[in-house]
Design a protein around this motif. Structure first.
Motif, PDB file in Angstrom:
ATOM      1  N   GLY A 158       0.794  -1.236   0.000  1.00  0.00           N
ATOM      2  CA  GLY A 158       0.000   0.000   0.000  1.00  0.00           C
ATOM      3  C   GLY A 158       0.819   1.275   0.000  1.00  0.00           C
ATOM      4  O   GLY A 158       0.269   2.370   0.047  1.00  0.00           O
ATOM      5  N   LYS A 160       3.803   1.911  -4.587  1.00  0.00           N
ATOM      6  CA  LYS A 160       4.783   1.486  -5.595  1.00  0.00           C
ATOM      7  C   LYS A 160       4.121   1.238  -6.948  1.00  0.00           C
ATOM      8  O   LYS A 160       4.559   1.754  -7.975  1.00  0.00           O
ATOM      9  N   THR A 182       1.191   2.208  -7.960  1.00  0.00           N
ATOM     10  CA  THR A 182       0.583   3.457  -8.436  1.00  0.00           C
ATOM     11  C   THR A 182       1.613   4.264  -9.225  1.00  0.00           C
ATOM     12  O   THR A 182       1.348   4.740 -10.322  1.00  0.00           O
TER      13      THR A 182
HETATM   14  N1  LIG Z   1      -7.823   2.085  -8.245  1.00  0.00           N
HETATM   15  C1  LIG Z   1      -7.697   2.441  -6.970  1.00  0.00           C
HETATM   16  N2  LIG Z   1      -8.686   3.134  -6.335  1.00  0.00           N
HETATM   17  C2  LIG Z   1      -8.547   3.501  -5.039  1.00  0.00           C
HETATM   18  N3  LIG Z   1      -7.472   3.230  -4.281  1.00  0.00           N
HETATM   19  C3  LIG Z   1      -6.464   2.554  -4.853  1.00  0.00           C
HETATM   20  C4  LIG Z   1      -6.533   2.108  -6.221  1.00  0.00           C
HETATM   21  N4  LIG Z   1      -5.381   1.462  -6.509  1.00  0.00           N
HETATM   22  C5  LIG Z   1      -4.645   1.485  -5.377  1.00  0.00           C
HETATM   23  N5  LIG Z   1      -5.296   2.129  -4.394  1.00  0.00           N
HETATM   24  C6  LIG Z   1      -4.803   2.368  -3.020  1.00  0.00           C
HETATM   25  O1  LIG Z   1      -3.625   3.132  -3.103  1.00  0.00           O
HETATM   26  C7  LIG Z   1      -2.659   2.697  -2.147  1.00  0.00           C
HETATM   27  C8  LIG Z   1      -1.375   2.359  -2.857  1.00  0.00           C
HETATM   28  O2  LIG Z   1      -1.601   1.196  -3.648  1.00  0.00           O
HETATM   29  P1  LIG Z   1      -0.457   0.530  -4.516  1.00  0.00           P
HETATM   30  O3  LIG Z   1      -1.055  -0.623  -5.218  1.00  0.00           O
HETATM   31  O4  LIG Z   1       0.200   1.588  -5.326  1.00  0.00           O
HETATM   32  O5  LIG Z   1       0.558   0.060  -3.377  1.00  0.00           O
HETATM   33  P2  LIG Z   1       1.837  -0.886  -3.489  1.00  0.00           P
HETATM   34  O6  LIG Z   1       2.965  -0.164  -2.807  1.00  0.00           O
HETATM   35  O7  LIG Z   1       2.034  -1.308  -4.876  1.00  0.00           O
HETATM   36  O8  LIG Z   1       1.417  -2.113  -2.556  1.00  0.00           O
HETATM   37  P3  LIG Z   1       1.719  -3.707  -2.722  1.00  0.00           P
HETATM   38  O9  LIG Z   1       3.056  -3.945  -2.072  1.00  0.00           O
HETATM   39  O10 LIG Z   1       0.625  -4.336  -1.924  1.00  0.00           O
HETATM   40  O11 LIG Z   1       1.677  -4.047  -4.167  1.00  0.00           O
HETATM   41  C9  LIG Z   1      -3.300   1.537  -1.401  1.00  0.00           C
HETATM   42  O12 LIG Z   1      -3.826   2.026  -0.192  1.00  0.00           O
HETATM   43  C10 LIG Z   1      -4.401   1.075  -2.328  1.00  0.00           C
HETATM   44  O13 LIG Z   1      -5.473   0.541  -1.601  1.00  0.00           O
END
Ligand SMILES: Nc1ncnc2c1ncn2[C@@H]1O[C@H](COP(=O)(O)OP(=O)(O)OP(=O)(O)O)[C@@H](O)[C@H]1O
Ligand SMILES: [Mg+2]
Length: 293
Positions: free
Chosen positions: A37, A40, A42
């Motif tokens: 979360g 990354k 994103t």
């Molecule tokens: N389409 C979306 N709509 C709303 N919130 C989102 C969406 N995509 C991601 N998020 C939220 O944004 C935050 C960052 O998500 P992201 O997937 O970028 O994290 P990450 O660092 O890749 O995590 P992981 O290690 O679990 O892959 C999280 O709280 C997630 O719930």
């Protein structure tokens, strides 16, 4: 040159997944390290032009990639965290298909595909349909497609998920073997994945960049602040409540606990060499305000 300037991402539900993110990378392997979360994926989706920033800009060699995406796309290799395959195609057919989509010369593609199948240890399974692959094999075919066009910027989102220890090591060696005049952006929450492969670490927490520096700099910043002490159950709880703590190992004499603190956490605590895992725990905990220190 990749330049990320004041980028924020607010999703349609109002959640801000990335805020005022800045990063400049010329070349080399960058480990994007952060908890679940952290933001990354994103960030990586925006670099791959799959989604757009709500604010700020991303430039590739001076061009705004959300105005003129093709300049980046022709140089890009991307492995999304979740990706689909065509289960009825075998590895060679799938990679041929991806090469055609990327507009590659098919003669060059044929040689490259043979090379990648060998490099990713898929030779024995090359003629089997991908639908019958294990999770790790599927991940390796994903890495292969990202490398097809010999990308100048390789963006791989959690590439080592599902790989066994041998394949993890192969992957690290593969990344180390890529020529130095490209950018490799590799996301993970597993510290050991980036420990040997990445030259620099971008540490992320809750949508923010905490630091962007060399591994050694991260370790130096904690020099003299990482301790180990042998404690009993009562003292263990006291220390856990008061300090940022890392690994706890059960020993016959008690519990060996790792503590990150500027002051000596207990009388018998001794200073030990910091690891990247200590740095990760310290900087993410500190910024989350989880420490009572
Ligand atoms: N389409 C979306 N709509 C709303 N919130 C989102 C969406 N995509 C991601 N998020 C939220 O944004 C935050 C960052 O998500 P992201 O997937 O970028 O994290 P990450 O660092 O890749 O995590 P992981 O290690 O679990 O892959 C999280 O709280 C997630 O719930
Ligand atoms: Mg992710």
């Amino acid at each position: 040159m990749l330049s990320i300037k004041n980028v924020s991402k607010k999703y349609s539900n109002g959640f801000t997944a990335l805020s005022d993110f800045n990063l400049e990378v010329e070349s080399g392997v960058i480990g994007l390290l952060g908890a679940n979360g952290a933001g990354k994926s994103t960030l990586m989706k925006m670099i791959a032009t799959i989604s757009k920033p709500s604010q700020g800009h991303i430039y590739w060699n001076g061009q705004d990639i959300h105005k003129n995406g093709d300049v980046l796309r022709q140089d890009l290799g991307y492995l999304p965290q979740e990706f689909g395959v065509f289960p009825n195609l075998n590895a060679v057919e799938f990679l041929n298909y991806m090469a055609a989509l990327k507009g590659m010369n098919m003669r060059i593609a044929k040689n490259r595909i043979e090379e990648l199948i060998d490099l990713l240890n898929l030779s024995d399974a090359a003629k089997r349909s991908i639908g019958s692959y294990s999770g790790g094999m599927r991940q390796r075919i994903g890495i292969a497609q990202a490398l097809l066009n010999d990308p100048k910027i390789l963006v791989v989102d959690e590439p080592t998920v599902g790989l066994d220890p041998n394949e993890r090591m192969n992957f690290r060696n593969l990344i180390n073997g890529l020529s130095k005049d490209r950018i490799v952006l590799l996301s993970t929450h597993i510290v050991s994945d980036v420990e040997s492969a990445a030259e620099k670490i971008a540490l992320m927490n809750k949508g923010k960049l905490i630091c962007f520096c060399k591994n050694e700099e991260l370790l130096t910043s904690l020099q003299g602040n990482v301790w180990e002490c042998l404690v009993d159950e009562t003292e263990l709880n006291k220390i856990k409540n008061k300090y940022i703590t890392g690994n706890i190992t059960r020993r016959s004499e008690g519990m060996l606990i790792r503590v990150i603190s500027e002051i000596q956490p207990s009388q018998n605590a001794i200073i030990v060499q910091p690891t990247l895992e200590d740095a990760y725990i310290y900087y993410t905990a500190r910024k989350s305000g989880e420490s009572n220190e």
